[in-house]
Structure formats: C-alpha cells, structure tokens
Design a protein around this motif. Sequence first.
Motif, mmCIF file in Angstrom:
data_model
loop_
_atom_site.group_PDB
_atom_site.id
_atom_site.type_symbol
_atom_site.label_atom_id
_atom_site.label_comp_id
_atom_site.label_asym_id
_atom_site.label_seq_id
_atom_site.Cartn_x
_atom_site.Cartn_y
_atom_site.Cartn_z
ATOM 1 N N VAL A 55 1.296 -1.057 0.058
ATOM 2 C CA VAL A 55 0.001 0.059 -0.132
ATOM 3 C C VAL A 55 1.085 1.472 0.058
ATOM 4 O O VAL A 55 2.077 0.993 0.674
ATOM 5 N N THR A 56 0.782 2.379 -0.652
ATOM 6 C CA THR A 56 1.462 3.268 -0.890
ATOM 7 C C THR A 56 -0.403 4.218 -0.621
ATOM 8 O O THR A 56 -0.445 4.664 -1.030
ATOM 9 N N ILE A 57 0.220 5.566 0.313
ATOM 10 C CA ILE A 57 -0.178 6.791 0.595
ATOM 11 C C ILE A 57 0.910 7.891 0.250
ATOM 12 O O ILE A 57 1.382 7.757 0.986
ATOM 13 N N ALA A 58 0.058 9.347 -0.723
ATOM 14 C CA ALA A 58 0.790 10.797 -0.838
ATOM 15 C C ALA A 58 -0.092 11.608 0.354
ATOM 16 O O ALA A 58 -0.899 11.727 -0.025
ATOM 17 N N PHE A 59 1.010 12.218 0.832
ATOM 18 C CA PHE A 59 0.701 12.270 1.506
ATOM 19 C C PHE A 59 1.359 14.329 1.513
ATOM 20 O O PHE A 59 2.721 13.859 1.516
ATOM 21 N N GLY A 60 0.966 14.921 1.691
ATOM 22 C CA GLY A 60 1.465 16.613 0.923
ATOM 23 C C GLY A 60 2.460 16.121 -0.392
ATOM 24 O O GLY A 60 2.432 15.990 -1.470
ATOM 25 N N ASN A 61 3.505 16.016 0.074
ATOM 26 C CA ASN A 61 4.721 16.011 -0.946
ATOM 27 C C ASN A 61 5.617 15.219 -0.911
ATOM 28 O O ASN A 61 6.719 14.484 -1.176
ATOM 29 N N GLY A 62 4.831 14.153 0.208
ATOM 30 C CA GLY A 62 5.539 12.572 0.635
ATOM 31 C C GLY A 62 4.844 11.430 -0.009
ATOM 32 O O GLY A 62 3.804 11.322 0.033
ATOM 33 N N GLU A 63 5.339 10.227 0.341
ATOM 34 C CA GLU A 63 4.645 8.982 0.031
ATOM 35 C C GLU A 63 5.036 8.032 0.975
ATOM 36 O O GLU A 63 6.507 8.389 1.535
ATOM 37 N N VAL A 64 4.029 7.125 2.211
ATOM 38 C CA VAL A 64 4.745 6.263 2.924
ATOM 39 C C VAL A 64 4.707 4.760 2.342
ATOM 40 O O VAL A 64 3.060 4.744 1.164
ATOM 41 N N SER A 65 4.684 3.735 2.418
ATOM 42 C CA SER A 65 4.052 2.377 1.567
ATOM 43 C C SER A 65 4.940 1.781 2.450
ATOM 44 O O SER A 65 6.240 1.817 3.270
ATOM 45 N N PHE A 66 3.813 0.566 2.794
ATOM 46 C CA PHE A 66 3.924 -0.521 3.636
ATOM 47 C C PHE A 66 3.604 -1.592 2.741
ATOM 48 O O PHE A 66 2.478 -1.630 1.919
ATOM 49 N N ARG A 67 3.740 -2.824 3.591
ATOM 50 C CA ARG A 67 3.296 -4.298 2.950
ATOM 51 C C ARG A 67 2.723 -3.923 4.204
ATOM 52 O O ARG A 67 3.234 -4.323 5.259
ATOM 53 N N VAL A 68 1.262 -4.944 3.540
ATOM 54 C CA VAL A 68 0.503 -5.851 4.970
ATOM 55 C C VAL A 68 1.364 -7.292 5.399
ATOM 56 O O VAL A 68 1.479 -8.095 4.627
ATOM 57 N N LEU A 69 1.123 -7.101 6.855
ATOM 58 C CA LEU A 69 1.708 -8.398 7.029
ATOM 59 C C LEU A 69 0.820 -9.465 8.182
ATOM 60 O O LEU A 69 0.824 -10.338 8.493
ATOM 61 N N SER A 70 -0.677 -8.482 8.585
ATOM 62 C CA SER A 70 -1.621 -9.949 9.038
ATOM 63 C C SER A 70 -2.817 -8.680 9.319
ATOM 64 O O SER A 70 -2.633 -7.325 9.426
ATOM 65 N N LEU A 71 -3.566 -9.127 9.386
ATOM 66 C CA LEU A 71 -5.257 -8.430 8.828
ATOM 67 C C LEU A 71 -6.080 -9.177 9.973
ATOM 68 O O LEU A 71 -6.912 -10.051 10.945
ATOM 69 N N GLU A 72 -6.052 -7.929 11.626
ATOM 70 C CA GLU A 72 -6.803 -8.004 12.604
ATOM 71 C C GLU A 72 -8.145 -7.072 13.082
ATOM 72 O O GLU A 72 -7.981 -6.199 12.377
ATOM 73 N N SER A 73 -9.099 -7.401 13.297
ATOM 74 C CA SER A 73 -10.417 -7.174 13.780
ATOM 75 C C SER A 73 -10.414 -6.428 14.711
ATOM 76 O O SER A 73 -10.705 -4.546 14.648
ATOM 77 N N THR A 74 -9.223 -6.340 15.485
ATOM 78 C CA THR A 74 -9.074 -5.406 16.643
ATOM 79 C C THR A 74 -7.916 -5.745 17.102
ATOM 80 O O THR A 74 -7.449 -6.872 17.062
ATOM 81 N N VAL A 75 -7.547 -4.256 17.173
ATOM 82 C CA VAL A 75 -5.659 -4.848 17.644
ATOM 83 C C VAL A 75 -5.420 -3.528 19.089
ATOM 84 O O VAL A 75 -5.892 -2.294 18.330
ATOM 85 N N HIS A 76 -4.735 -3.796 20.171
ATOM 86 C CA HIS A 76 -4.328 -3.480 21.148
ATOM 87 C C HIS A 76 -3.609 -1.463 20.380
ATOM 88 O O HIS A 76 -2.971 -1.929 19.280
ATOM 89 N N LYS A 77 -3.679 -0.800 21.286
ATOM 90 C CA LYS A 77 -2.549 0.662 20.115
ATOM 91 C C LYS A 77 -1.031 0.355 20.306
ATOM 92 O O LYS A 77 -0.772 0.597 19.226
ATOM 93 N N GLU A 78 -0.063 -0.690 21.539
ATOM 94 C CA GLU A 78 1.201 -0.145 20.719
ATOM 95 C C GLU A 78 1.419 -1.869 20.329
ATOM 96 O O GLU A 78 2.630 -2.192 19.973
ATOM 97 N N ASP A 79 -0.374 -2.163 19.609
ATOM 98 C CA ASP A 79 0.611 -3.746 18.673
ATOM 99 C C ASP A 79 0.105 -3.071 17.050
ATOM 100 O O ASP A 79 0.237 -4.531 16.126
ATOM 101 N N ALA A 80 -0.192 -2.002 17.034
ATOM 102 C CA ALA A 80 -1.140 -1.776 15.864
ATOM 103 C C ALA A 80 -0.284 -1.765 14.364
ATOM 104 O O ALA A 80 -0.300 -2.252 13.198
ATOM 105 N N ASP A 81 1.314 -1.071 14.831
ATOM 106 C CA ASP A 81 2.630 -1.451 14.287
ATOM 107 C C ASP A 81 3.143 -2.895 13.161
ATOM 108 O O ASP A 81 3.677 -3.272 12.290
ATOM 109 N N SER A 82 2.383 -3.653 13.987
ATOM 110 C CA SER A 82 2.876 -5.067 13.436
ATOM 111 C C SER A 82 1.506 -6.018 12.316
ATOM 112 O O SER A 82 2.021 -6.537 11.738
#
Length: 86
Positions: free
Chosen positions: A53-80
């Motif tokens: 997934v790539t998201i264009a923000f203002g003058n830059g881009e953020v790209s990431f790969r999906v590692l897992s799909l979960e319906s809910t996740v704790h805030k501290e575990d979201a980046d996993s």
Amino acid sequence: MAKLDEMRLDKFLKVSRVIKRRTVANDVCSAGRVTVNGRVAKPSVKLKVGDEVTIAFGNGEVSFRVLSLESTVHKEDADSMYEFIE
C-alpha cells in the motif's frame, strides 16, 4: 483478536492506526491518493496479507506491506500489522 483473510482498505488503515479515523481514511482513498499493488484503490478494496500500500501525503509518500489482518488490535501492537518499505 480475530485473524481475517481479507479486510476493507479503509478499515485496515484505521485499525492499524496508519490513519486515525475511518472517515479520513475513506476520504483519502476516495481522493485517489492510495494505491494497492500499484493500482489506485477505493476504500472498499479488499486487502490481503502481502499487499503493498502507498499513501500520498502532501509532498511525500508512505509505503508499507500488510503483514496481518485483525479486526481489533491494541494501540501498542498496531504497528505489527504492517512493515514500511523503502
């Protein structure tokens, strides 16, 4: 935390906390600023593990790969749920 096979793009962006609110995620997708595997994606696109997934923000881009799909996740575990790619 239920593991899923696929999830809507706007929901993933909210659950993973890449974007804080689902309505904002929906607006960003609708504006054509999000691509999934190189194709412009609507909010309803179904993500699968391994999608890039790539998201264009203002003058830059953020790209990431999906590692897992979960319906809910704790805030501290979201980046996993994803990993950034260069």
